[in-house]
Write a protein that holds these residues in place. Structure first.
Motif, PDB file in Angstrom:
ATOM      1  N   ALA A  78     -20.315  87.467 -34.059  1.00  0.00           N
ATOM      2  CA  ALA A  78     -20.232  86.015 -33.909  1.00  0.00           C
ATOM      3  C   ALA A  78     -18.982  85.674 -33.113  1.00  0.00           C
ATOM      4  N   HIS A  79     -18.908  84.459 -32.660  1.00  0.00           N
ATOM      5  CA  HIS A  79     -17.683  83.996 -32.004  1.00  0.00           C
ATOM      6  C   HIS A  79     -17.500  82.510 -32.277  1.00  0.00           C
ATOM      7  N   PHE A  80     -16.252  82.102 -32.251  1.00  0.00           N
ATOM      8  CA  PHE A  80     -15.905  80.690 -32.300  1.00  0.00           C
ATOM      9  C   PHE A  80     -15.629  80.212 -30.878  1.00  0.00           C
ATOM     10  N   ILE A  81     -16.072  79.007 -30.563  1.00  0.00           N
ATOM     11  CA  ILE A  81     -15.750  78.336 -29.314  1.00  0.00           C
ATOM     12  C   ILE A  81     -14.969  77.070 -29.648  1.00  0.00           C
ATOM     13  N   CYS A  82     -13.959  76.772 -28.834  1.00  0.00           N
ATOM     14  CA  CYS A  82     -13.237  75.510 -28.956  1.00  0.00           C
ATOM     15  C   CYS A  82     -13.123  74.881 -27.571  1.00  0.00           C
ATOM     16  N   ALA A  83     -13.621  73.682 -27.424  1.00  0.00           N
ATOM     17  CA  ALA A  83     -13.405  72.887 -26.215  1.00  0.00           C
ATOM     18  C   ALA A  83     -12.371  71.816 -26.536  1.00  0.00           C
ATOM     19  N   LEU A  84     -11.365  71.701 -25.695  1.00  0.00           N
ATOM     20  CA  LEU A  84     -10.363  70.648 -25.814  1.00  0.00           C
ATOM     21  C   LEU A  84     -10.470  69.749 -24.600  1.00  0.00           C
ATOM     22  N   SER A  85     -10.546  68.461 -24.836  1.00  0.00           N
ATOM     23  CA  SER A  85     -10.573  67.487 -23.744  1.00  0.00           C
ATOM     24  C   SER A  85      -9.467  66.471 -23.951  1.00  0.00           C
ATOM     25  N   LEU A  86      -8.712  66.230 -22.899  1.00  0.00           N
ATOM     26  CA  LEU A  86      -7.609  65.276 -22.908  1.00  0.00           C
ATOM     27  C   LEU A  86      -7.977  64.136 -21.973  1.00  0.00           C
ATOM     28  N   ALA A  87      -8.103  62.928 -22.532  1.00  0.00           N
ATOM     29  CA  ALA A  87      -8.507  61.756 -21.750  1.00  0.00           C
ATOM     30  C   ALA A  87      -7.396  60.727 -21.739  1.00  0.00           C
TER      31      ALA A  87
END
Length: 208
Positions: free
Chosen positions: A131-140
């Motif tokens: 398995a894997h974890f994904i993290c998306a970070l968005s700065l607006a």
């Protein structure tokens, strides 16, 4: 760094107020700890009474951008949003972007972890547990400018869950190269090598 995201127009984040566009206390703690050394006055969406937008995106980045834009628009400050989840190879990448929804309306991740395990058992007793974890970070920013980054950490799932640190699916996820789960790991150690740390390192290099 996700190659889908244009890198031509990086904007630097100036010191000042920054909204963490999350109502998840665990995520807020982790992101605030990562932001600690950078001189930002961190507020959470929950503190400001901001509503949680519907996550209608079909990818982690799309949902992170949706949440960041909403918080920046409503607060008038730059906003950082996280969309992350557990992707199980034998389940075709599920729960993926629906990781929080698997915890039900009460956000009970004990139920979510049990559901993952039950689905694996249905696939078969000898199925792989990668398995894997994904993290998306968005700065607006309030003017609509946005920068997005995606991090990943790979591992295997254990059962029963182990440890009471971290949050979400952490107690059943053992990162590659370690004998303990994220739920057993010291938070500082997790901060140095998690999917969120990976995405955050990209963000720091680009905008801080």
């Amino acid at each position: 760094m996700n190659e889908e995201i244009g890198r031509q127009a990086i904007r630097k984040l100036e010191p000042g107020k920054l909204v963490i566009a999350s109502h998840n206390p665990g995520k807020v703690r982790e992101i605030a700890a990562l932001l600690g050394p950078h001189g930002l006055d961190v507020l959470s969406a929950a503190e400001l009474g901001l509503p949680e937008p519907d996550e209608t995106g079909t990818t982690f980045i799309a949902n992170a951008e949706l949440k960041a834009r909403a918080a920046a628009d409503l607060s008038g400050f730059p906003a950082l949003a996280d969309d992350s989840g557990l992707c199980v190879d034998a389940l075709g990448g599920e729960p993926g972007i629906f990781s929080a929804r698997w915890a039900g309306p009460n956000k009970d991740f004990r139920d979510a972890m049990r559901l993952v395990e039950q689905n694996l058992e249905r696939v078969g007793p000898d199925i792989g547990r990668d398995a894997h974890f994904i993290c998306a970070l968005s700065l607006a920013w309030p003017d609509g400018h946005i920068e997005s980054f995606e991090g990943r950490v790979d591992g295997v799932l254990v059962w029963p869950p182990r440890g009471d640190r971290g949050f979400g699916y952490d107690p059943m996820f053992k990162p590659n190269g370690f004998d303990i789960t994220f739920g057993e790991m010291d938070p500082e150690a997790k901060h140095r090598m998690s999917h969120r740390a990976d995405a955050f390192a990209q963000l720091v290099a680009a905008v801080l």
